[in-house]
Enzyme design. Structure first.
Site, mmCIF file in Angstrom:
data_model
loop_
_atom_site.group_PDB
_atom_site.id
_atom_site.type_symbol
_atom_site.label_atom_id
_atom_site.label_comp_id
_atom_site.label_asym_id
_atom_site.label_seq_id
_atom_site.Cartn_x
_atom_site.Cartn_y
_atom_site.Cartn_z
ATOM 1 N N LYS A 239 0.794 -1.234 0.000
ATOM 2 C CA LYS A 239 0.000 0.000 0.000
ATOM 3 C C LYS A 239 0.826 1.284 0.000
ATOM 4 O O LYS A 239 0.467 2.261 0.663
ATOM 5 C CB LYS A 239 -0.953 -0.001 1.212
ATOM 6 C CG LYS A 239 -1.973 -1.118 1.167
ATOM 7 C CD LYS A 239 -2.843 -1.149 2.394
ATOM 8 C CE LYS A 239 -2.122 -1.746 3.573
ATOM 9 N NZ LYS A 239 -3.055 -2.168 4.648
ATOM 10 N N ASP B 42 -5.739 -5.827 10.567
ATOM 11 C CA ASP B 42 -7.069 -5.190 10.537
ATOM 12 C C ASP B 42 -8.205 -6.184 10.250
ATOM 13 O O ASP B 42 -9.325 -6.012 10.738
ATOM 14 C CB ASP B 42 -7.116 -4.000 9.557
ATOM 15 C CG ASP B 42 -6.623 -4.327 8.154
ATOM 16 O OD1 ASP B 42 -6.167 -5.467 7.928
ATOM 17 O OD2 ASP B 42 -6.693 -3.442 7.282
HETATM 18 C C1 BGC Z 1 -2.067 -5.973 3.768
HETATM 19 C C2 BGC Z 1 -2.961 -6.743 4.720
HETATM 20 C C3 BGC Z 1 -4.151 -5.883 5.125
HETATM 21 C C4 BGC Z 1 -4.853 -5.368 3.882
HETATM 22 C C5 BGC Z 1 -6.038 -4.488 4.212
HETATM 23 C C6 BGC Z 1 -2.877 -5.425 2.610
HETATM 24 O O1 BGC Z 1 -2.061 -4.613 1.811
HETATM 25 O O2 BGC Z 1 -1.050 -6.811 3.273
HETATM 26 O O3 BGC Z 1 -2.238 -7.127 5.879
HETATM 27 O O4 BGC Z 1 -5.025 -6.642 5.903
HETATM 28 O O5 BGC Z 1 -3.948 -4.632 3.078
HETATM 29 O O6 BGC Z 1 -5.663 -3.359 4.931
#
Ligand code: BGC
Length: 483
Positions: A168, A204
């Site tokens: 992200k 989360d």
């Molecule tokens: C992460 C996860 C997370 C998800 C939603 C992903 O990029 O790897 O750990 O639960 O985003 O936030």
């Protein structure tokens, strides 16, 4: 009038844009195929020897129980990995069976910090927490803390969690491969003006499942469709081959965003999905990460589903159509030509109505006609439908797996959900596709109330409750299996 209505109802074929959109339109058979591929990958992730090469990591969370309503106390919660970084003070009340948010504070994480050093990031987190404690008169209290850290982590204990990879748009140096709890504690000790109690690390998805579990006992899946996408679910311990013990269940963080990392989804990736890798952008900032920093390749499944990338995919399709003189009289505006400038939230706004679409196109500096507006809506609808239906395929894989695990003809279950993409889009497409792919499962969707905040406190509270009930078992409990 007549012309406009016709355009609004026209198919991609009639509008001459069929060839651009066809590959995004996955047939039910293809969705079934995607679900079958994921089914195999879940097994690879759970397996002792197949795990290290598995694209879907299936990470144990050490969470073995959902709340029973006797939890209580005051907690701190940190939430990193969604749209904002937050610090919260949460109270869990036994009598009222309530989780109360006492207060919270949002701290921005500046773009440079997302790409800076880990030390800078954790110092910033420690400062935000310190300021919050100060403002709440909590500095002397040493409260237990739930840390919602929404990135793939190999959890060794509830308070020991190694970051596998950033996602992200985050890419801080010196954090991958390190224990995040340690980094947080070091930053707090560098300040030396306050301390925290025991820490519970929470994804989360797990917080979401737990916060819904407080309201609905049959909630055994947590799903996020937001900046990123992921899900967790309750798996039989005997199938979690990497951890000893065969009794009961454990919550598994699937990290399904990584699905396709080994190339298994290459046949459904479009040229635009591939292009996103090159222009992997950070929201709001007009720079190519890949040009300035080391290249971050987004997880493939996440790329087709989550808010971090949807807007950019739409933008790339629109740019291509414009270059081919199908839109905007062949003129790309500066804004449309800039990575990251077509925000994911525009997609739901444009889908909401033709008037919105026109307003946004004007704001983007485009010279549009009514047919352009219709084509843009069609593009948005196509990309967001693909997101919803792929997510449905993955969710169907999970519910089918739970049903098979329990040898049931029919499964009735609840999915706790959160995330901006889920909240902003009509959920009918997702629900329809899951029903089609998991006909023997009856699913209730429950939108979580702040899973990353209250849910993290719940995980911490359940841990405390069990540690208290079984004081003989040091630092571990019914909830947490020691390695
Ligand atoms: C992460 C996860 C997370 C998800 C939603 C992903 O990029 O790897 O750990 O639960 O985003 O936030």
């Amino acid at each position: 009038g007549h012309y406009k209505t016709r355009a609004a109802e026209a198919s991609s074929e009639e509008l001459g844009v069929e060839k651009y959109l066809q590959l995004f339109q996955l047939s039910p058979e293809m969705l079934q195929e995607v679900s079958a591929r994921l089914r195999k990958d879940l097994l690879r992730g759970l397996g002792k020897h197949s795990h290290h090469k598995a694209p879907v990591k299936m990470l144990p969370t050490f969470v073995r129980a959902t709340p029973d309503g006797t939890e209580k106390g005051d907690f701190l919660a940190l939430d990193l990995g969604g749209t904002n970084f937050r610090v919260l003070h949460v109270r869990v009340e036994e009598e009222a069976q309530k989780v109360l948010k006492m207060d919270s504070q949002i701290c921005a994480i500046p773009q440079e910090m997302m790409l800076g050093t880990g030390e800078q990031l954790f110092d910033h987190i420690a400062t935000c927490l310190g300021d919050f404690l100060e403002s709440q008169n909590l500095k002397g209290k040493t409260l237990p803390l739930g840390f919602t850290f929404s990135f793939p982590c190999e959890q060794l204990e509830i308070d020991k969690s190694i970051l596998i990879r950033w996602t992200k748009g985050f890419n801080c140096s010196g954090v991958e491969g390190k224990d995040v709890v340690q980094l947080l504690k070091e930053a707090i000790h560098r300040r030396g003006d306050y301390d925290i109690g025991s820490v519970a690390m929470v994804n989360d998805t797990v917080g979401t499942m737990m916060s819904c579990g407080y309201r609905d006992q049959s909630c055994e899946i947590g799903m996020i469709i937001g900046t990123g996408t992921n899900a967790c679910y309750m798996e039989e311990m005997k199938n979690v081959k990497r951890i000893e013990g065969a009794d009961g269940r454990m919550c598994i963080n699937t990290e399904w965003g990584g699905f396709g990392d080994d190339g298994s989804l290459d046949d459904i990736l479009t040229e635009f999905d591939v292009e996103v890798d090159k222009t992997s952008i950070n929201p709001g900032v007009h720079m190519y990460v890949s040009q300035l920093f080391r290249i971050i390749t987004p997880p493939p499944f996440e790329k087709m589903i989550s808010g971090m990338y949807l807007g950019e995919i739409v933008r790339l399709v629109l740019v291509k159509m414009t270059k081919d003189k199908l839109l905007f009289k062949g003129q790309i505006s500066e804004t449309l030509g800039t990575p990251g400038q077509f925000e994911t939230k525009f997609i739901s706004e444009i889908e909401d109505g033709l008037e919105n679409a026109k307003k946004i196109l004007t704001e983007l500096g485009l010279d549009w006609d009514p047919v352009d507006a219709c084509v843009v809506r069609l593009v948005c609808d196509t990309i967001s439908s693909r997101s919803a239906r792929l997510c449905a395929a993955a969710l169907a894989t999970l519910v089918n797996r739970i049903r098979n695990n329990r040898k049931l003809d029919h499964l009735k279950t609840t999915v706790g959900v959160d995330g901006t993409v889920y909240r902003k889009h009509p959920t009918s497409k997702l629900q329809k596709a899951v029903r089609l792919l998991a006909p023997q499962c009856d699913i209730t969707f429950l939108v979580s109330e702040d899973g990353s905040g209250k849910g993290a406190a719940m995980v911490t509270a359940v841990a405390q409750r069990l540690a208290h009930q079984f004081p003989v078992i040091l630092n571990s409990s019914d909830l947490f299996v020691s390695k």
